[in-house]
Design an enzyme around this catalytic site. Structure first.
Site, short mmCIF file in Angstrom:
data_model
loop_
_atom_site.label_atom_id
_atom_site.label_comp_id
_atom_site.label_asym_id
_atom_site.label_seq_id
_atom_site.Cartn_x
_atom_site.Cartn_y
_atom_site.Cartn_z
N GLU A 1 1.04 -1.08 0.12
CA GLU A 1 -0.04 -0.03 -0.03
C GLU A 1 0.91 1.11 -0.12
O GLU A 1 1.45 1.69 1.05
CB GLU A 1 -0.83 -0.14 1.24
N CYS B 1 -2.02 9.57 2.49
CA CYS B 1 -1.58 8.85 1.46
C CYS B 1 -2.43 9.19 0.14
O CYS B 1 -2.06 9.10 -0.99
CB CYS B 1 -1.52 7.31 1.58
P1 NAD Z 1 8.21 4.49 4.92
O1 NAD Z 1 8.17 3.90 3.75
O2 NAD Z 1 9.16 5.58 5.09
O3 NAD Z 1 8.01 3.69 6.29
C1 NAD Z 1 7.09 2.93 6.20
C2 NAD Z 1 7.50 1.68 7.18
O4 NAD Z 1 8.64 0.87 6.59
C3 NAD Z 1 7.94 2.00 8.42
O5 NAD Z 1 7.31 1.02 9.50
C4 NAD Z 1 9.42 1.87 8.66
O6 NAD Z 1 10.07 1.47 9.91
C5 NAD Z 1 9.55 0.79 7.54
N1 NAD Z 1 10.99 1.37 6.91
C6 NAD Z 1 11.26 2.33 6.71
N2 NAD Z 1 12.78 2.27 6.11
C7 NAD Z 1 12.90 0.90 5.80
C8 NAD Z 1 14.07 0.16 5.46
N3 NAD Z 1 15.03 0.76 4.87
N4 NAD Z 1 14.04 -1.14 5.41
C9 NAD Z 1 12.95 -1.71 6.14
N5 NAD Z 1 11.89 -1.13 6.47
C10 NAD Z 1 11.94 0.18 6.60
O7 NAD Z 1 6.69 5.44 4.82
P2 NAD Z 1 5.98 6.52 5.86
O8 NAD Z 1 7.08 7.77 5.98
O9 NAD Z 1 5.81 5.85 7.22
O10 NAD Z 1 4.84 6.89 5.12
C11 NAD Z 1 4.59 7.82 4.07
C12 NAD Z 1 4.49 7.07 2.87
O11 NAD Z 1 3.57 5.92 2.94
C13 NAD Z 1 3.91 7.86 1.66
O12 NAD Z 1 4.45 7.73 0.58
C14 NAD Z 1 2.55 7.77 1.81
O13 NAD Z 1 1.73 8.02 0.47
C15 NAD Z 1 2.45 6.32 1.90
N6 NAD Z 1 1.24 5.99 2.67
C16 NAD Z 1 0.48 4.90 2.04
C17 NAD Z 1 -0.70 4.57 2.60
C18 NAD Z 1 -1.64 3.62 1.66
O14 NAD Z 1 -2.63 3.18 2.46
N7 NAD Z 1 -1.45 3.27 0.59
C19 NAD Z 1 -1.00 5.02 3.72
C20 NAD Z 1 -0.15 5.68 4.32
C21 NAD Z 1 1.02 6.18 3.84
#
Ligand code: NAD
Length: 456
Positions: free
Chosen positions: A209, A243
């Site tokens: 997602e 998002c």
């Molecule tokens: P992110 O990708 O930075 O982090 C998401 C998760 O991934 C966190 O739990 C984090 O600990 C983990 N993570 C981060 N770096 C990692 C790595 N190198 N290896 C493994 N795990 C890692 O995203 P965010 O900043 O939490 O959220 C923002 C993004 O998420 C935006 O792009 C937004 O559009 C998207 N988003 C999508 C939805 C949806 O329902 N489609 C909902 C909310 C947010």
């Protein structure tokens, strides 16, 4: 090591069948309902401490939506888990043919920070309904909420059934090395790729997602006041850190000035110039995101808004005069800045949009059915609304998910149940009759009979 053991314990609990019965699934859903219902204030306070989200916003978008989803699952689960009988071709006659819904096993749910309760627990509801064990890894960027979820799960659930594992990159990397049976990830496209690569090592299926630049298109026939209200509501809820927030707005050039003037009126009526107190308006989650947004703002041509406060990480909802080549049109904004672009001929819209990767959502404001169909047929996107923003997420009958860079797979309601279940086809045959036409030794007579019986 502790995480590896936790996964082993959950796999053993799954294999001994504890999560499989309808009763045990309903009991876990009810337990989760209790956890949310009893502790809603603590959860909303935790989110407020993390990034200043107003209580009412958290209640509606995080608490209410989850309770509603759990109730929907409780109401329908006994139907969803029933094996389904299907017909079969003459070649399998006589037989009964049945599709069973099997739980996948042990699930990993990785949450994002921006709706830190909703995005963690919403997929978990589907994982429980489908009869799995699951580990939730909430985002470390909402640390107070993550700790609260951990505390509550430790109190309400046995860890071998449902557990919260807190942590950042290091812990998530360790979790991703474990042989889960499904990984459900919410977050950025960048990390989505990391998750998918790690999952490939164990051939684990994934749901991603992700995000993207979700447009709001305002056609020349739109009701401007309603469009502007609904676009700014979608953009300012959670301070644009949603998002499916409208990332930018594309209006027909004939209504640009009207859109600007109405935006000014709507924003002053929404917030009454009272943002700084923070009762109605969320803060930016951390300094990195504040600095990123501030930089975008400084490079932009502001039409309305533009106030910021570094200390309280406040950014005013801001309307920006933009071109397709501008910096702000290169990446998902994920904040309260709204670039305004115009189009002249609607036929150009697909080409303009399809030059970017497919967004998670698309919104169009128009009464014109032909225009609606034209956009739906010619622009790929996850899901969306006509004459609204974000509210497609409020309906558990609609699948929610992206396409391409905005994700793969979907969830909500029955779609969540399906995501965490595996369809298993079983053909049940009686021992009699047992004609020998398919057995060796093969000969021309058998082939002749086969053709006569089965080929039209
Ligand atoms: P992110 O990708 O930075 O982090 C998401 C998760 O991934 C966190 O739990 C984090 O600990 C983990 N993570 C981060 N770096 C990692 C790595 N190198 N290896 C493994 N795990 C890692 O995203 P965010 O900043 O939490 O959220 C923002 C993004 O998420 C935006 O792009 C937004 O559009 C998207 N988003 C999508 C939805 C949806 O329902 N489609 C909902 C909310 C947010």
């Amino acid at each position: 090591m502790k995480l590896m053991q936790l996964v082993k314990d959950q796999k053993a609990a799954f294999l001994d069948g504890r999560t499989r019965s309808l009763k045990s699934r309903e009991s876990s859903l009810n337990q989760l309902r209790k956890l949310i219902y009893r502790h809603e204030k603590e959860l909303c306070d935790a989110i407020n401490e993390d990034f200043g989200k107003p209580y009412i916003e958290s209640y509606i978008t995080e608490i209410y939506t989850l309770l509603d989803e759990i109730d929907y699952h409780l109401k329908n689960l006994s139907t969803w888990i029933k094996p389904v009988s299907v017909g079969g071709p003459i070649v399998t006659f006589p037989s009964k043919n049945i599709i069973y819904q099997q739980p996948k096993g042990t699930i990993l749910v990785i949450g994002a920070w921006n709706y830190p309760v909703h995005l963690s627990l919403m997929p978990l509801i589907g994982a429980i309904s489908a009869g799995n064990t699951a580990i939730l890894k909430p985002s470390e960027l909402a640390p107070v909420t993550s700790a609260k979820l951990k505390e509550l799960f430790d109190r309400y659930f046995k860890p071998e059934i449902l557990a919260v594992a807190e942590g950042g990159v290091e812990e998530t990397t360790e979790l991703l090395e474990q042989p889960f049976d499904h990984i459900f990830f919410t977050g950025s496209s960048r990390v989505g790729k990391i998750v998918m690569k790690a999952a490939a090592e164990n051939l684990t299926p994934v749901t991603l997602e992700l995000g993207g630049k979700s447009p709001a298109i305002v056609h020349e026939d739109a009701n401007i006041e309603v469009s502007v209200n609904r676009i700014w509501w979608g953009k300012t809820i959670n301070a644009g850190q949603t998002c499916v927030a409208p990332d930018y707005v594309l209006v027909h050039k004939s209504i640009k000035e009207q859109f600007i003037q109405t935006s000014k009126n709507v924003l002053s009526s929404f917030f009454q110039n009272d943002f700084q107190v923070g009762k109605n308006y969320t803060r930016i989650v951390n300094d990195d995101h504040f600095n990123r947004l501030n930089e975008l703002l400084n490079k932009s041509k502001v039409i309305h808004g533009g106030l910021t406060n570094k200390q309280s990480r406040f950014i005013e909802p801001t309307l920006i005069d933009a071109n397709w080549e501008d910096e702000i049109m290169k990446e998902e904004i994920f904040g309260p800045l709204l670039p305004l672009l115009t189009y002249d001929d609607e036929k150009d819209i697909p080409q303009l949009m399809n030059s970017m990767s497919a967004p998670l959502a698309l919104y169009m404001f128009t009464e014109n059915k032909e225009f609606q169909d034209f956009i739906i047929e010619n622009v790929p996107f996850g899901g969306g609304c006509v004459n609204d923003t974000i509210s497609h997420l409020g309906n558990h009958n609609l699948p929610y998910g992206g396409t391409g860079y905005s994700g793969m797979g979907s969830y909500r309601g029955k779609y969540s149940f399906n995501t965490f279940s595996r369809e298993q086809g079983i053909l049940k045959k009686p021992s009699w009759p047992d004609p020998d036409v398919r057995y060796p030794p093969y000969n021309d007579t058998k082939l002749k009979w086969f053709k006569r019986l089965f080929i039209k």
